[in-house]
Design a protein around this motif. Structure first.
Motif, short mmCIF file in Angstrom:
data_model
loop_
_atom_site.label_atom_id
_atom_site.label_comp_id
_atom_site.label_asym_id
_atom_site.label_seq_id
_atom_site.Cartn_x
_atom_site.Cartn_y
_atom_site.Cartn_z
N CYS A 1 4.56 -3.65 1.42
CA CYS A 1 4.79 -3.39 2.40
C CYS A 1 3.62 -4.13 3.22
CB CYS A 1 4.75 -1.93 2.20
SG CYS A 1 4.48 -0.95 3.89
N CYS B 1 1.94 -1.30 5.21
CA CYS B 1 0.22 -0.63 4.08
C CYS B 1 -0.15 -1.06 3.01
CB CYS B 1 1.17 1.34 4.20
SG CYS B 1 2.04 0.88 2.93
N CYS C 1 9.81 1.39 2.43
CA CYS C 1 8.85 1.38 2.10
C CYS C 1 8.57 2.77 1.94
CB CYS C 1 7.57 0.58 3.16
SG CYS C 1 5.86 1.85 2.16
N ASP D 1 6.19 4.51 1.24
CA ASP D 1 4.80 4.96 1.79
C ASP D 1 4.84 5.48 3.32
OD1 ASP D 1 2.52 6.12 -0.32
OD2 ASP D 1 1.37 3.72 0.73
N CYS D 2 5.33 3.98 3.50
CA CYS D 2 4.83 4.50 5.67
C CYS D 2 5.42 4.64 5.73
CB CYS D 2 3.58 3.39 5.93
SG CYS D 2 4.73 1.72 6.11
ZN LIG Z 1 4.33 0.88 3.78
#
Ligand SMILES: [Zn+2]
Length: 80
Positions: free
Chosen positions: A23, A26, A46, A48-49
């Motif tokens: 990403c 992040c 993504c 994660d974020c």
């Molecule tokens: Zn991310």
């Protein structure tokens, strides 16, 4: 008598294009590009974020191409 049965195990080197990308925001390797079949649209997300980006996908574009455009878009601040 030595029976030499040397089986050669060739491991085919698959140079596969990674399916999970890093990403640009992040830094986590949780970016997945999904292409809508039939439709000319690609979504980059993504995990994660939760950055998400949808774009038109050209027929010749691979996922990695879409990903590189995604990175450009993020770096240019087009993705929020
Ligand atoms: Zn991310």
């Amino acid at each position: 008598m030595g029976r030499r049965r040397r089986k050669r195990l060739y491991k085919p080197v698959k140079r596969r294009i990674p399916r999970i990308f890093s990403c640009p925001r992040c830094g986590a390797r949780t970016v997945v590009v999904s292409v809508t079949r039939g439709k000319t649209e690609a979504t980059v997300t993504c995990g994660d974020c939760e950055l998400a980006w949808t774009t038109d996908r050209k027929s010749y574009e691979e996922k990695v191409d879409v990903y590189s455009r995604f990175v450009d878009a993020v770096l240019q601040g087009e993705v929020s």
